[in-house]
Enzyme design. Structure first.
Site, PDB file in Angstrom:
ATOM      1  N   LYS A 182       0.805  -1.230   0.000  1.00 31.91           N
ATOM      2  CA  LYS A 182       0.000   0.000   0.000  1.00 31.91           C
ATOM      3  C   LYS A 182       0.830   1.268   0.000  1.00 31.91           C
ATOM      4  O   LYS A 182       0.339   2.327  -0.376  1.00 31.91           O
ATOM      5  CB  LYS A 182      -0.974  -0.014   1.181  1.00 31.91           C
ATOM      6  CG  LYS A 182      -2.027  -1.090   1.003  1.00 31.91           C
ATOM      7  CD  LYS A 182      -3.194  -0.953   1.928  1.00 31.91           C
ATOM      8  CE  LYS A 182      -4.242  -1.987   1.541  1.00 31.91           C
ATOM      9  NZ  LYS A 182      -5.247  -2.212   2.528  1.00 31.91           N
ATOM     10  N   LYS A 190      -6.961 -10.579  -4.923  1.00 28.30           N
ATOM     11  CA  LYS A 190      -7.920 -10.790  -3.836  1.00 28.30           C
ATOM     12  C   LYS A 190      -9.221 -10.023  -4.110  1.00 28.30           C
ATOM     13  O   LYS A 190      -9.169  -8.912  -4.639  1.00 28.30           O
ATOM     14  CB  LYS A 190      -7.271 -10.260  -2.539  1.00 28.30           C
ATOM     15  CG  LYS A 190      -8.133 -10.375  -1.307  1.00 28.30           C
ATOM     16  CD  LYS A 190      -7.430  -9.802  -0.097  1.00 28.30           C
ATOM     17  CE  LYS A 190      -7.876  -8.382   0.180  1.00 28.30           C
ATOM     18  NZ  LYS A 190      -7.591  -7.923   1.537  1.00 28.30           N
ATOM     19  N   LYS A 198     -12.367  -4.700  -1.000  1.00 29.17           N
ATOM     20  CA  LYS A 198     -13.472  -3.747  -0.882  1.00 29.17           C
ATOM     21  C   LYS A 198     -13.346  -2.571  -1.838  1.00 29.17           C
ATOM     22  O   LYS A 198     -14.283  -1.850  -2.064  1.00 29.17           O
ATOM     23  CB  LYS A 198     -13.513  -3.209   0.547  1.00 29.17           C
ATOM     24  CG  LYS A 198     -14.422  -4.026   1.434  1.00 29.17           C
ATOM     25  CD  LYS A 198     -14.406  -3.534   2.829  1.00 29.17           C
ATOM     26  CE  LYS A 198     -13.264  -3.993   3.519  1.00 29.17           C
ATOM     27  NZ  LYS A 198     -12.607  -4.239   4.534  1.00 29.17           N
TER      28      LYS A 198
HETATM   29  P1  TYM Z   1     -10.246  -6.329   6.239  1.00 25.75           P
HETATM   30  O1  TYM Z   1     -11.278  -5.330   6.588  1.00 25.75           O
HETATM   31  O2  TYM Z   1      -9.401  -6.081   5.046  1.00 25.75           O
HETATM   32  O3  TYM Z   1     -10.910  -7.736   6.047  1.00 25.75           O
HETATM   33  C1  TYM Z   1     -11.712  -8.272   7.087  1.00 25.75           C
HETATM   34  C2  TYM Z   1     -11.588  -9.781   7.121  1.00 25.75           C
HETATM   35  O4  TYM Z   1     -12.014 -10.342   5.879  1.00 25.75           O
HETATM   36  C3  TYM Z   1     -10.960 -11.144   5.348  1.00 25.75           C
HETATM   37  N1  TYM Z   1     -10.989 -10.998   3.898  1.00 25.75           N
HETATM   38  C4  TYM Z   1     -11.032 -12.031   3.064  1.00 25.75           C
HETATM   39  N2  TYM Z   1     -11.073 -13.349   3.285  1.00 25.75           N
HETATM   40  C5  TYM Z   1     -11.112 -14.153   2.203  1.00 25.75           C
HETATM   41  N3  TYM Z   1     -11.120 -13.683   0.939  1.00 25.75           N
HETATM   42  C6  TYM Z   1     -11.075 -12.354   0.670  1.00 25.75           C
HETATM   43  N4  TYM Z   1     -11.102 -11.912  -0.563  1.00 25.75           N
HETATM   44  C7  TYM Z   1     -11.027 -11.458   1.770  1.00 25.75           C
HETATM   45  N5  TYM Z   1     -11.007 -10.101   1.887  1.00 25.75           N
HETATM   46  C8  TYM Z   1     -10.963  -9.845   3.201  1.00 25.75           C
HETATM   47  C9  TYM Z   1      -9.683 -10.567   5.941  1.00 25.75           C
HETATM   48  O5  TYM Z   1      -8.642 -11.500   5.926  1.00 25.75           O
HETATM   49  C10 TYM Z   1     -10.135 -10.235   7.318  1.00 25.75           C
HETATM   50  O6  TYM Z   1     -10.125 -11.383   8.130  1.00 25.75           O
HETATM   51  N6  TYM Z   1      -6.839  -5.268   9.640  1.00 25.75           N
HETATM   52  C11 TYM Z   1      -8.041  -6.027   9.398  1.00 25.75           C
HETATM   53  C12 TYM Z   1      -9.159  -5.656  10.352  1.00 25.75           C
HETATM   54  C13 TYM Z   1      -8.780  -5.804  11.771  1.00 25.75           C
HETATM   55  C14 TYM Z   1      -8.689  -7.035  12.491  1.00 25.75           C
HETATM   56  C15 TYM Z   1      -8.285  -6.654  13.792  1.00 25.75           C
HETATM   57  C16 TYM Z   1      -8.924  -8.364  12.151  1.00 25.75           C
HETATM   58  C17 TYM Z   1      -8.446  -4.801  12.618  1.00 25.75           C
HETATM   59  N7  TYM Z   1      -8.157  -5.309  13.842  1.00 25.75           N
HETATM   60  C18 TYM Z   1      -8.091  -7.633  14.786  1.00 25.75           C
HETATM   61  C19 TYM Z   1      -8.723  -9.336  13.155  1.00 25.75           C
HETATM   62  C20 TYM Z   1      -8.308  -8.949  14.443  1.00 25.75           C
HETATM   63  C21 TYM Z   1      -8.496  -5.741   7.995  1.00 25.75           C
HETATM   64  O7  TYM Z   1      -8.191  -4.735   7.414  1.00 25.75           O
HETATM   65  O8  TYM Z   1      -9.331  -6.635   7.492  1.00 25.75           O
END
Ligand code: TYM
Length: 330
Positions: A114, A195, A198
């Site tokens: 990023k 991937k 969003k």
């Molecule tokens: P984020 O918001 O990018 O994604 C949230 C969760 O969804 C999963 N995910 C996916 N899994 C499978 N295939 C995909 N295409 C896909 N896109 C997203 C991500 O792996 C994630 O589990 N930093 C984290 C949010 C966060 C968090 C935490 C998670 C903040 N604090 C503490 C766990 C524990 C994030 O940006 O996820």
């Protein structure tokens, strides 16, 4: 002594909840909440690492909460809250930052990706995984269900916790990432090497949990595939078909070998129709529940209860950390 093990996960509201978030994180939590003490939150502070429109962000946070519940997160079994309402989490994050090296933080794959094409990235992008470590460590989380892309961040949280424990004495439980065997990374339907994310960059490649039935069907029917017309799981050579198999096995009750057998003598059209119907009806059912919830007062009660419990635990952990670090008068 803890009675039940704890699971925790969060999603950042930088766009709509996607099918990837649902399969990678929420769906796992729906299952785990029956067995574990569960925590799920909207990671709204994490959303700020890239520019946000405040009005849209505010609306999205509420939509995420209603969507979690519509997807099956049960407020009686899980603690549901908004990250920014817990003021101790950024405070814990700062203390953890001082136990993390710049080298460690800058080695994170997401940070590298990023920051690569953006000379003006925020410092928050670098400290992002440490804030995530605070999210995980404050309440003694054992397991963190995440998609494979977040695994490295959970491992960093574990390393920071371990180092802190060794230097200052037992303070944190060491968390483990939990990734599903199927559907670990749902790919973009248009570009199955990427991937499903969003970002609004790929409107036809990403399925939002708010898409209409017609849109979902259209997107899946137009998903990029190869041309050899064989339904076989092979991520390397057949990423498009493998991605659809991952989606189908995650949402239905057939394993990948069972799906391969079922569609052995069929063309891609027939298989795509099956995946489109399965996905769109699954999401339609969730949306029906969402529509009932989004304007109900129930959401505020759930969030009030959730933040009370989360804040109490974070305050305790913050006080303990301060004491260990010598940040106390007596
Ligand atoms: P984020 O918001 O990018 O994604 C949230 C969760 O969804 C999963 N995910 C996916 N899994 C499978 N295939 C995909 N295409 C896909 N896109 C997203 C991500 O792996 C994630 O589990 N930093 C984290 C949010 C966060 C968090 C935490 C998670 C903040 N604090 C503490 C766990 C524990 C994030 O940006 O996820």
């Amino acid at each position: 002594m803890k009675e039940k093990k704890k699971v925790l996960t969060g999603i950042k509201p930088t766009g709509e909840v996607t099918l990837g978030n649902y399969i990678g994180a929420i769906k796992q939590m729906v299952k785990l909440q029956n067995e574990y003490e569960s925590y799920i939150f909207v990671a709204d502070l994490h959303a700020l690492t890239i520019p946000q429109n405040p009005k849209e962000l505010k609306e999205r946070i509420k939509k995420f909460i209603a969507m979690y519940i519509a997807c099956g997160i049960d407020p009686d079994k899980s603690t549901i809250y908004i990250q920014s309402e817990n003021e101790y989490i950024p405070a814990i994050s700062y203390l953890l930052e001082c136990s993390t090296t710049y080298g460690e933080a800058s080695r994170m794959i997401q940070f590298k990706e990023k920051s690569k094409n953006n000379a003006n990235f925020s410092v928050g992008l670098l400290t992002y995984p440490i804030l995530m470590a605070a999210d995980i460590l404050y309440c003694d989380t054992d397991l963190v269900p995440v998609g494979i892309d977040q695994k490295q961040h959970v491992e960093l949280a574990r390393n920071i916790a371990d180092r802190f424990n060794k230097k200052y004495g037992e303070t944190f439980i060491l968390p483990q990432p939990l990734t599903t065997t199927e559907g670990v990374k749902i790919k973009d339907l248009k570009d199955p090497l990427k991937k499903m994310s969003k970002s609004e960059e790929s409107p036809t490649g990403v399925i939002s949990m708010f898409d209409t039935k017609e849109d979902i069907i259209k997107k899946i029917m137009k998903a990029t595939t190869d041309s050899d017309n064989i339904i076989k799981y092979d991520m390397e050579n057949k990423p498009g078909i493998s991605n659809l198999l991952n989606i189908a096995t995650s949402l239905g009750n057939l394993s990948i070998p069972e799906l391969e057998k079922k569609f052995e003598n069929c063309g891609y059209g027939e298989f795509k129709k099956y995946v489109a119907e399965l996905t769109s009806s699954h999401i339609e059912n969730i949306q029906k529940k969402y529509n009932k919830l989004i304007n109900s007062d129930e959401l505020d009660n759930i969030l009030n209860k959730g933040i009370k419990k989360s804040t109490k635990l974070a305050k305790e952990k913050y006080e303990l950390m301060k004491k260990k670090l010598g940040l106390c008068r007596n």
